[in-house]
Every structure is written in C-alpha cells, then in structure tokens.
Scaffold this motif. Structure first.
Motif, mmCIF file in Angstrom:
data_model
loop_
_atom_site.group_PDB
_atom_site.id
_atom_site.type_symbol
_atom_site.label_atom_id
_atom_site.label_comp_id
_atom_site.label_asym_id
_atom_site.label_seq_id
_atom_site.Cartn_x
_atom_site.Cartn_y
_atom_site.Cartn_z
ATOM 1 N N ALA A 2 26.293 18.299 12.645
ATOM 2 C CA ALA A 2 26.010 17.380 13.743
ATOM 3 C C ALA A 2 27.139 17.354 14.773
ATOM 4 O O ALA A 2 26.888 17.142 15.955
ATOM 5 C CB ALA A 2 25.760 15.985 13.211
ATOM 6 N N ILE A 3 28.380 17.584 14.347
ATOM 7 C CA ILE A 3 29.503 17.557 15.281
ATOM 8 C C ILE A 3 29.779 18.941 15.849
ATOM 9 O O ILE A 3 30.002 19.100 17.041
ATOM 10 C CB ILE A 3 30.765 16.989 14.594
ATOM 11 N N CYS A 4 29.731 19.966 15.006
ATOM 12 C CA CYS A 4 30.071 21.313 15.461
ATOM 13 C C CYS A 4 28.958 21.951 16.294
ATOM 14 O O CYS A 4 29.243 22.671 17.244
ATOM 15 C CB CYS A 4 30.399 22.199 14.259
ATOM 16 N N ASN A 5 27.713 21.713 15.934
ATOM 17 C CA ASN A 5 26.564 22.263 16.678
ATOM 18 C C ASN A 5 25.522 21.175 16.924
ATOM 19 O O ASN A 5 24.430 21.221 16.374
ATOM 20 C CB ASN A 5 25.915 23.405 15.891
ATOM 21 N N PRO A 6 25.839 20.193 17.767
ATOM 22 C CA PRO A 6 24.939 19.050 17.911
ATOM 23 C C PRO A 6 23.571 19.406 18.497
ATOM 24 O O PRO A 6 22.573 18.776 18.142
ATOM 25 C CB PRO A 6 25.709 18.099 18.824
ATOM 26 N N LEU A 7 23.496 20.386 19.351
ATOM 27 C CA LEU A 7 22.208 20.739 19.950
ATOM 28 C C LEU A 7 21.319 21.533 18.997
ATOM 29 O O LEU A 7 20.099 21.502 19.105
ATOM 30 C CB LEU A 7 22.422 21.513 21.250
ATOM 31 N N TYR A 9 21.371 21.023 15.687
ATOM 32 C CA TYR A 9 21.172 20.231 14.475
ATOM 33 C C TYR A 9 19.699 19.937 14.176
ATOM 34 O O TYR A 9 19.250 20.163 13.051
ATOM 35 C CB TYR A 9 21.984 18.932 14.561
ATOM 36 N N ASN A 110 36.183 10.457 24.512
ATOM 37 C CA ASN A 110 35.196 11.055 23.609
ATOM 38 C C ASN A 110 35.860 11.611 22.355
ATOM 39 O O ASN A 110 35.300 11.540 21.265
ATOM 40 C CB ASN A 110 34.403 12.151 24.315
ATOM 41 N N THR A 114 34.928 10.340 18.504
ATOM 42 C CA THR A 114 34.550 11.286 17.453
ATOM 43 C C THR A 114 35.549 11.244 16.308
ATOM 44 O O THR A 114 35.177 11.269 15.134
ATOM 45 C CB THR A 114 34.467 12.717 18.028
ATOM 46 N N CYS A 118 34.998 10.310 12.201
ATOM 47 C CA CYS A 118 35.408 11.221 11.129
ATOM 48 C C CYS A 118 36.428 10.575 10.195
ATOM 49 O O CYS A 118 36.410 10.823 8.997
ATOM 50 C CB CYS A 118 35.969 12.508 11.718
#
Length: 153
Positions: A2-7, A9, A110, A114, A118
C-alpha cells in the motif's frame, strides 16, 4: 504494498489474493499444530500437572512428560525458529522498502504523516516480538513445573 505501490494495490491485492493469503496461513498453522500434537501424544505425563501459563503452550506442556521428549522439543524449536525467522525477515524487508519510499517523498508534511503511520505499526510489531521473546527465550527452570515457587495443589 500500500505504501510502496499505492496505485497498484487494488489491482494486485484483489479478493482472490487475500483469500489465498488467508487460506495459506490457516493451512500452515493447522499443519504445524497437527505435527506438534502428534509428537506430544507420543509422550506420557507424570508428576504434578501444573502449567505456569495463562494458556496451554507446548513448551511447558513438554515438561510434564516422564519419557524422552527430545524429538518433540526439537520439532517445537525448529518450527518456532522457522516462523520467527521468516516473519521477522519479511517484516524487516518490508520496512526497509517502506523507509526507502518515505525518504523519497518530496514534501516534509507527507513524509511525516507516512512515517507516523509506520512507527505506530512498528511499535505493535516490537511489542509482539518482545512478548514472544520473553515467552520462549528463558531458561527451562523458569517454567519447569517442579520449581519450588510454583504451587502444586
């Protein structure tokens, strides 16, 4: 993910993948439990049947045995070590990826938002592994049922 590749996901983590992950973890947990129970049923117990825990765990249960329990202890140890190393490795690798992504975020606001998400998740992971380490990484005399400070009534 979700954080590394949010689009990506929603495309990657669809209903089928979630079900496969859940079923895989349930299957591995069930098979591990069945294997440990198989080895425990090979043992006979004697003496005071007192377990100094709030739930029945395998390691203190092995101490109630009068027979040779080396194989059952080794199975318990290997599975505990295997699960610990695999889960801890996956967590460390994922947090390394997450931190590298956080460092690339251009806006400080931002990045802070984030990072705070975490850190709270990492705090839960640290508490869980600390409790697990406290539970399993002590000497046998600490939870042996024949120690003098444990009531045998």
């Amino acid at each position: 993910m979700a954080i590394c590749n949010p689009l990506h996901y929603p495309v990657i983590m669809d209903h089928r993948v979630c079900m496969q992950l859940a079923m895989g973890s349930w299957l591995v947990g069930f098979l591990t439990s069945v294997l440990k129970v198989f080895f425990i049923f090979q043992l006979s117990s004697c003496g005071p049947n007192v377990i100094n825990h709030f739930y029945c765990d395998i390691s203190p249960l092995l101490n109630l045995s009068c027979t040779e329990r080396l194989v059952a202890e080794m199975v318990d140890f290997v599975f505990a070590l295997l699960f610990l190393l695999i889960s801890l490795s996956l967590i460390v690798i994922s947090y390394m990826c997450i931190i590298s992504i956080i460092l690339c975020i251009p806006m400080a606001r931002n990045r802070k938002k984030t990072y705070s998400t975490c850190v709270s998740l990492l705090t839960v992971v640290i508490i869980f592994f600390s409790a697990t380490l406290f539970m399993y990484a002590r000497s046998r005399s600490w939870w042996h049922p024949r120690t003098p400070w444990i009531s045998t009534n």
